[in-house]
Motif scaffolding. Structure first.
Motif, PDB file in Angstrom:
ATOM      1  N   LEU A  61       0.830  -1.202   0.000  1.00 46.67           N
ATOM      2  CA  LEU A  61       0.000   0.000   0.000  1.00 46.67           C
ATOM      3  C   LEU A  61       0.872   1.263   0.000  1.00 46.67           C
ATOM      4  N   PRO A  62       0.367   2.364  -0.557  1.00 46.48           N
ATOM      5  CA  PRO A  62       1.118   3.627  -0.461  1.00 46.48           C
ATOM      6  C   PRO A  62       1.327   4.009   1.000  1.00 46.48           C
ATOM      7  N   PRO A  63       2.431   4.662   1.306  1.00 50.40           N
ATOM      8  CA  PRO A  63       2.663   5.064   2.697  1.00 50.40           C
ATOM      9  C   PRO A  63       1.595   6.059   3.153  1.00 50.40           C
ATOM     10  N   LEU A  64       1.208   5.928   4.402  1.00 48.25           N
ATOM     11  CA  LEU A  64       0.168   6.791   4.963  1.00 48.25           C
ATOM     12  C   LEU A  64       0.689   8.231   5.087  1.00 48.25           C
ATOM     13  N   HIS A  65      -0.154   9.195   4.746  1.00 49.01           N
ATOM     14  CA  HIS A  65       0.199  10.611   4.905  1.00 49.01           C
ATOM     15  C   HIS A  65       0.612  10.855   6.357  1.00 49.01           C
ATOM     16  N   GLU A  66       1.714  11.580   6.562  1.00 45.23           N
ATOM     17  CA  GLU A  66       2.297  11.710   7.903  1.00 45.23           C
ATOM     18  C   GLU A  66       1.358  12.365   8.910  1.00 45.23           C
ATOM     19  N   GLN A  67       0.402  13.161   8.455  1.00 42.62           N
ATOM     20  CA  GLN A  67      -0.513  13.837   9.373  1.00 42.62           C
ATOM     21  C   GLN A  67      -1.792  13.041   9.651  1.00 42.62           C
ATOM     22  N   ILE A  68      -1.917  11.876   9.018  1.00 39.20           N
ATOM     23  CA  ILE A  68      -3.113  11.057   9.219  1.00 39.20           C
ATOM     24  C   ILE A  68      -2.850  10.043  10.323  1.00 39.20           C
ATOM     25  N   ASP A  69      -3.662  10.061  11.347  1.00 33.51           N
ATOM     26  CA  ASP A  69      -3.576   9.132  12.476  1.00 33.51           C
ATOM     27  C   ASP A  69      -4.815   8.251  12.449  1.00 33.51           C
ATOM     28  N   VAL A  70      -4.640   6.981  12.079  1.00 31.60           N
ATOM     29  CA  VAL A  70      -5.771   6.059  11.939  1.00 31.60           C
ATOM     30  C   VAL A  70      -6.527   5.924  13.253  1.00 31.60           C
ATOM     31  N   GLY A  71      -5.802   5.867  14.374  1.00 30.89           N
ATOM     32  CA  GLY A  71      -6.444   5.719  15.676  1.00 30.89           C
ATOM     33  C   GLY A  71      -7.360   6.887  15.999  1.00 30.89           C
ATOM     34  N   LYS A  72      -6.900   8.110  15.721  1.00 30.90           N
ATOM     35  CA  LYS A  72      -7.719   9.286  16.000  1.00 30.90           C
ATOM     36  C   LYS A  72      -8.940   9.347  15.085  1.00 30.90           C
ATOM     37  N   ILE A  73      -8.756   8.965  13.811  1.00 30.10           N
ATOM     38  CA  ILE A  73      -9.899   8.952  12.891  1.00 30.10           C
ATOM     39  C   ILE A  73     -10.926   7.921  13.344  1.00 30.10           C
ATOM     40  N   LYS A  74     -10.459   6.773  13.787  1.00 30.82           N
ATOM     41  CA  LYS A  74     -11.371   5.739  14.282  1.00 30.82           C
ATOM     42  C   LYS A  74     -12.161   6.255  15.480  1.00 30.82           C
ATOM     43  N   GLU A  75     -11.465   6.884  16.429  1.00 29.36           N
ATOM     44  CA  GLU A  75     -12.158   7.408  17.616  1.00 29.36           C
ATOM     45  C   GLU A  75     -13.190   8.458  17.223  1.00 29.36           C
ATOM     46  N   SER A  76     -12.847   9.333  16.286  1.00 32.02           N
ATOM     47  CA  SER A  76     -13.766  10.376  15.849  1.00 32.02           C
ATOM     48  C   SER A  76     -14.998   9.782  15.174  1.00 32.02           C
ATOM     49  N   LEU A  77     -14.787   8.802  14.318  1.00 26.83           N
ATOM     50  CA  LEU A  77     -15.907   8.178  13.612  1.00 26.83           C
ATOM     51  C   LEU A  77     -16.815   7.416  14.566  1.00 26.83           C
ATOM     52  N   GLN A  78     -16.225   6.793  15.574  1.00 30.78           N
ATOM     53  CA  GLN A  78     -17.040   6.011  16.507  1.00 30.78           C
ATOM     54  C   GLN A  78     -17.886   6.896  17.425  1.00 30.78           C
ATOM     55  N   ARG A  79     -17.591   8.187  17.436  1.00 34.36           N
ATOM     56  CA  ARG A  79     -18.435   9.116  18.193  1.00 34.36           C
ATOM     57  C   ARG A  79     -19.593   9.665  17.349  1.00 34.36           C
ATOM     58  N   ASP A  80     -19.564   9.344  16.047  1.00 35.00           N
ATOM     59  CA  ASP A  80     -20.591   9.843  15.129  1.00 35.00           C
ATOM     60  C   ASP A  80     -21.637   8.752  14.933  1.00 35.00           C
ATOM     61  N   ALA A  81     -22.850   8.983  15.437  1.00 29.59           N
ATOM     62  CA  ALA A  81     -23.906   7.961  15.372  1.00 29.59           C
ATOM     63  C   ALA A  81     -24.328   7.656  13.945  1.00 29.59           C
ATOM     64  N   ASP A  82     -24.131   8.611  13.027  1.00 25.14           N
ATOM     65  CA  ASP A  82     -24.490   8.349  11.631  1.00 25.14           C
ATOM     66  C   ASP A  82     -23.495   7.407  10.960  1.00 25.14           C
ATOM     67  N   VAL A  83     -22.334   7.283  11.549  1.00 18.92           N
ATOM     68  CA  VAL A  83     -21.283   6.452  10.957  1.00 18.92           C
ATOM     69  C   VAL A  83     -21.097   5.146  11.721  1.00 18.92           C
ATOM     70  N   LEU A 112     -21.114   1.062   2.227  1.00 18.89           N
ATOM     71  CA  LEU A 112     -19.661   1.179   2.217  1.00 18.89           C
ATOM     72  C   LEU A 112     -19.220   2.501   1.603  1.00 18.89           C
ATOM     73  N   SER A 113     -20.023   3.029   0.678  1.00 19.73           N
ATOM     74  CA  SER A 113     -19.723   4.331   0.088  1.00 19.73           C
ATOM     75  C   SER A 113     -19.754   5.426   1.155  1.00 19.73           C
ATOM     76  N   ASN A 114     -20.740   5.336   2.066  1.00 20.98           N
ATOM     77  CA  ASN A 114     -20.818   6.324   3.152  1.00 20.98           C
ATOM     78  C   ASN A 114     -19.642   6.186   4.107  1.00 20.98           C
ATOM     79  N   VAL A 115     -19.213   4.955   4.345  1.00 20.41           N
ATOM     80  CA  VAL A 115     -18.046   4.731   5.197  1.00 20.41           C
ATOM     81  C   VAL A 115     -16.819   5.390   4.586  1.00 20.41           C
TER      82      VAL A 115
END
Length: 713
Positions: A61-83, A112-115
């Motif tokens: 896979l391409p290397p992850l952008h240095e400013q992207i934190d998968v853990g933080k994105i996961k936590e943010s998404l899990q707080r969104d009831a629509d997601v 999956l498109s919404n995800v």
């Protein structure tokens, strides 16, 4: 030309490279049957590496952008009831496991498109940049393609800023901005509600075909990606549950959606352009001296070698040089550009040619070396492709040279042999009659280097010639090239109708990638070969003409390691006029007779180790059209001389030694010179035509790859 003497080889210490034929070069692949095409591709690919998710992320896979934190994105998404559903602890759009859904597969996976959208929104905010991809789900539509393909992927990740151009829109389609192109698809996706073997195999077949179609059709690609419900295929990663392990899906989407184009598989040194309503390509050749030369294509000469997912991926274009201001150079002569991925342990073709000419000059003198150059192509420019400041190769694409020690092998679901329909040839493919070949196993990854060469001569392959005397003149000249090679201890090892070429009034011998000095102690990994023109012993990987009643002393074994020798080159060049005679007819619109077709199928069965008995016997040329008989008689004499040379070279082989071919080869070269010349004279005024083939269907471009996809339930 001065008589050439072939030096004897030193004692054999290294076995030769084992050849493997490409299934996609055989007629079944071109038959117009999607199921057969998919099976052929899977058989060519063989088993593929299955690696851990961690390895896949770091290597493929391409290397992850240095400013992207998968853990933080996961936590943010899990707080969104629509997601994210706290109740089910999974993506909100998937209230049930897909296998338990009452909805159709299309509707089941639509969330999956919404995800994807939610993931890239969060990542875009973190990285302060916009995603380069968008999620598209149009399972009832076939993306556009220059090469006919009616496959309809369940979904795909598409470039936001498209690279396709209007010239690619099929004239039968209404121009519509909502119609997408395979040229802009980065990731192909296939879904199944179930997760059993049947569902998994079906998705595997479809996803591999989509990857295959992208790579064979688009010269601008170096790599592509695919996803099924459970796993990702380039390498295959170990499966993960995208519902209960969201971090893996988030990582996958983020790494791709914010990657640079070259990390997504595009080649920045090839640009697609529209010239007079047709798609052409501006291709940069960077020479070893650092000069960047840009050539614009005018037509594709050959691209069938790009059909195999494993191989050199060779594409050959007719091109014209462009000036620094981007315009074609005035009065520039057309040239030929060859783009290929050679084995990493092999020299580039221009280097091999110079090694041969140096040996000729040192051993035979400058005059002989200059004479030899007439029978080979003239290199104008050559160099390795540079991407992101590095030499382009499979190891740079994977970013890791070796597979992990815990790597296993994932078997792809190749069906049993299917019946093939009649075929039409692709660009640069030797035409043939239908056949289906067996599977070829591929036990390891073979790294390759991406390189380009530009040749002065714009040639015709021998199978495009339509005069029989010209057909025989061309291999006669190529045979002279072989004489020069053999005289300094070199062998070509891949002589075929595709690399015996006509340039003006001369025959030329091309494609020296596999050429090797007989005394070389190096061996290479498994290579592909051109099955129709491969010597019988090379197919069998053993000597076939020795004494079978030789008394072997007790305690010794008569099993000399097999190695390619010059007689095998001679057999390959003999197969070329034999193919011409038994494939063609002498009247336009004619069909081959039943007897001629039977002989053709015996001589060119499309399977390994299936024609030695036919080759060993006398050939019946009376089944051919009458105007072919005199020339065919000369070719049959060459055939018998060839068998005699084999027999004489192998009749006194002691254990652990190779054939004593030096004297038989010299006699055979003299015979071939004589009988090629007489065949030319006997062929004056005789025309060649491709036979009419009875087809089961009309040649509908869409029929070639029609996917009878049924509504999903």
């Amino acid at each position: 030309m001065e008589k050439q003497s072939t030096p004897p080889p030193k004692e054999l210490t290294t076995p030769d490279t084992i050849p493997k034929p490409k299934q996609t070069s055989l007629a079944g692949y071109r038959s117009g049957d999607l199921a057969l095409g998919r099976t052929t591709v899977l058989r060519d690919l063989g088993d593929i590496p299955s690696v851990s998710l961690d390895y896949f992320k770091s290597a493929a896979l391409p290397p992850l952008h240095e400013q992207i934190d998968v853990g933080k994105i996961k936590e943010s998404l899990q707080r969104d009831a629509d997601v994210w559903s706290q109740a089910s602890n999974q993506w909100a759009g998937f209230a049930k496991e897909p296998k338990d859904s009452e909805l159709s597969e299309d509707m089941t996976f639509k969330p999956l498109s919404n995800v994807f959208d939610a993931v890239v929104r969060g990542a875009a905010t973190a990285a302060n940049t916009q995603a380069k991809l968008r999620f598209v789900s149009r399972p009832s539509e076939s993306p556009l393609s220059e090469r006919s393909n009616a496959t309809r992927p369940d979904a795909y990740l598409l470039l936001v800023k498209k690279k396709s151009i209007d010239a690619q829109v099929n004239k039968d389609h209404v121009k519509d901005s909502n119609i997408n192109s395979w040229d802009d698809i980065v990731v192909s996706l296939e879904f199944k509600k179930g997760n059993g073997n049947v569902e998994r195999k079906d998705d595997d077949k479809k996803i591999v075909w989509s990857l295959h179609h992208i790579m064979r059709s688009d010269p601008c690609r170096r790599a592509t990606f695919g996803v099924t419900l459970e796993n990702t295929i380039t390498l295959v990663s170990k499966s993960f549950n995208f519902l209960s392990e969201p971090e893996h899906l988030i990582y996958f989407f983020c790494s791709l959606a914010f990657a640079y184009d070259h990390e997504l598989g595009w080649d920045p040194t090839i640009q697609r352009v529209c010239i007079k309503g047709k798609t052409q390509y501006d291709i940069t050749v960077r020479t070893d001296e650092g000069e960047n030369l840009v050539y614009q294509t005018t037509r594709i000469i050959s691209d069938f070698n790009a059909d195999a997912l494993r191989g050199r991926g060779t594409r050959i274009f007719e091109v014209c040089l462009k000036s620094e201001d981007g315009k074609p150079v005035d009065d520039a002569k057309p040239a030929v550009l060859k783009d290929c991925w050679r084995d990493s342990d092999r020299d580039r073709e221009d280097t091999i040619l110079e090694q041969i000419f140096t040996d000729l000059q040192n051993q035979k003198g400058i005059e002989q070396a200059d004479e030899a150059r007439k029978y080979f192509l003239t290199v104008l420019a050559a160099g390795n492709v540079i991407v992101d400041g590095k030499i382009d190769g499979t190891d740079s694409l994977l970013r890791v040279s070796d597979l992990p020690t815990d790597c296993t092998w994932y078997p792809l679901p190749a069906d049993e042999a299917l019946k093939a329909k009649p075929t039409r040839a692709g660009e640069g493919l030797t035409p043939s009659f239908p056949c289906v070949s067996g599977s070829a196993k591929q036990p390891q990854v073979h790294h390759r280097i991406h390189s380009r060469l530009v040749f002065e001569e714009v040639c015709q392959p021998i199978y495009e010639l339509r005069r029989l005397d010209t057909v025989f003149e061309t291999p006669r000249d190529a045979h002279k090239a072989l004489q020069f090679l053999h005289s300094v201890g070199w062998v070509h090892r891949d002589v075929s109708a595709g690399n015996v070429l006509r340039a003006g009034q001369m025959g030329k011998l091309a494609d020296l990638e596999y050429a090797k000095h007989m005394n070389s102690k190096t061996t290479h990994e498994v290579r592909t070969g051109t099955l129709e023109f491969m010597a019988c012993e090379v197919e069998a990987q053993k000597y076939l003409f020795g004494e079978h009643d030789l008394i072997i002393p007790y305690g010794t074994t008569f099993n000399p390691p097999f190695r390619f020798n010059p007689l095998h080159d001679m057999e390959s060049i003999w197969w070329i006029p034999t193919w011409v005679l038994y494939y063609h007819v002498d009247q336009d619109g004619s069909q081959v007779s039943t007897s001629q077709l039977a002989w053709f199928n015996d001589l060119f069965p499309g399977r390994l180790n299936s024609r030695f008995s036919t080759f060993s016997a006398r050939m019946v040329y009376q089944v051919l059209p009458t105007p072919f008989h005199r020339a065919a008689h000369e070719i049959e004499i060459m055939h018998q001389k060839l068998i005699k040379a084999y027999t004489n070279s192998e009749k006194e082989m002691p254990p652990a030694k190779e054939p004593a071919y030096t004297e038989p080869l010299e006699n055979l070269h003299s015979s071939f010179t004589q009988y090629f010349t007489s065949a030319v004279e006997y062929s004056r005024g005789v025309s060649l035509f491709r036979p009419m083939v009875k087809r089961l269907h009309q040649e509908d471009p869409l029929l070639e790859t029609r996917d009878n996809k049924q509504p999903k339930v």
